[in-house]
Design an enzyme around this catalytic site. Structure first.
Site, PDB file in Angstrom:
ATOM      1  N   HIS A  18       8.970  49.123  31.630  1.00 36.92           N
ATOM      2  CA  HIS A  18       9.740  50.367  31.449  1.00 36.92           C
ATOM      3  C   HIS A  18      10.126  50.962  32.819  1.00 36.92           C
ATOM      4  O   HIS A  18      11.265  51.386  33.014  1.00 36.92           O
ATOM      5  CB  HIS A  18       8.903  51.425  30.713  1.00 36.92           C
ATOM      6  N   LYS A  42       3.775  57.508  13.026  1.00 40.91           N
ATOM      7  CA  LYS A  42       3.484  56.305  13.818  1.00 40.91           C
ATOM      8  C   LYS A  42       2.187  56.536  14.586  1.00 40.91           C
ATOM      9  O   LYS A  42       2.088  57.480  15.375  1.00 40.91           O
ATOM     10  CB  LYS A  42       4.654  56.050  14.787  1.00 40.91           C
ATOM     11  N   ARG A  91      14.127  42.368  26.565  1.00 40.85           N
ATOM     12  CA  ARG A  91      13.264  41.420  27.282  1.00 40.85           C
ATOM     13  C   ARG A  91      13.621  39.986  26.949  1.00 40.85           C
ATOM     14  O   ARG A  91      13.559  39.093  27.779  1.00 40.85           O
ATOM     15  CB  ARG A  91      11.786  41.647  26.912  1.00 40.85           C
ATOM     16  N   SER A 129       3.808  47.410  25.405  1.00 43.92           N
ATOM     17  CA  SER A 129       2.735  48.422  25.368  1.00 43.92           C
ATOM     18  C   SER A 129       1.597  47.939  24.476  1.00 43.92           C
ATOM     19  O   SER A 129       0.418  48.142  24.790  1.00 43.92           O
ATOM     20  CB  SER A 129       3.270  49.745  24.827  1.00 43.92           C
TER      21      SER A 129
END
Ligand code: PNS
Length: 170
Positions: A18, A42, A91, A129
């Site tokens: 990031h 979430k 990515r 993450s």
């Protein structure tokens, strides 16, 4: 006119991937507004405030980086903050389908908002993450994966040591 780009995400926690995207975006846009998703549905490891504080600490010396929490529609948040550009990192090809859907849905919701895809340095193409959290929990080394502020916060959260002892000790 100032070109503001929004970089939205969960950032639970922010990774070096990031950070790499943000630094690249700062070369192109006047200001990057990092929009941290606040979503009670979430389950996140860090609270919204913790996630925002880590990012603020990392970019403390940059006046052209702002951090805000958001909930609801991203396009509404963008409009409220006078931003017409949304940045998303890609990515690998596997990211593409979901990102493509989101970008086109956002365009349908507000045709004035454009999504820019940016690629991080290839050395971060495997990084996420979720994997960072898993590696930390299992006692693996986070060197080169997250900024030191994030590693410190993880240690603080888990009272200095990860829940599982270092693999090296076994
Ligand atoms: O880091 P993430 O979890 O991949 O980020 C996803 C995020 C926050 C960009 C996405 O979930 C989002 O934009 N949420 C806001 C809700 C919204 O606007 N949904 C409709 C557009 S798809």
């Amino acid at each position: 006119m100032e070109k503001i780009a929004i970089y939205p995400g969960s950032f639970d926690p922010i990774t070096n991937g990031h950070v790499d995207i943000i630094k690249r975006a700062l070369e192109i846009f006047d200001k990057i507004l990092i929009a941290v998703l606040e979503n009670p549905q979430k389950k996140s490891l860090f609270t919204t405030k913790e996630r925002m504080d880590m990012i603020k600490e990392i970019f403390a010396d940059r006046e052209d980086v702002e951090v805000k929490a958001f909930h609801g529609l991203l396009v509404e948040f963008a409009k409220k903050n006078n931003a017409k550009i949304v940045i998303r990192g890609l990515r690998a090809i596997s990211d593409f389908e979901y990102e493509f859907q989101m970008a086109l849905m956002n365009r349908k919701l507000n045709p004035d908002i454009e999504t820019f895809f940016m690629m991080p340095n290839v050395k971060y193409s495997f990084l996420s993450s979720n994997l960072v959290k898993e590696v930390f929990m299992l006692g693996g080394c986070l060197k080169d994966l997250v900024p030191e502020q994030v590693e410190n916060k993880l240690r603080e959260k888990f009272k200095k040591d990860p829940p599982v002892k270092s693999l090296k000790e076994n």
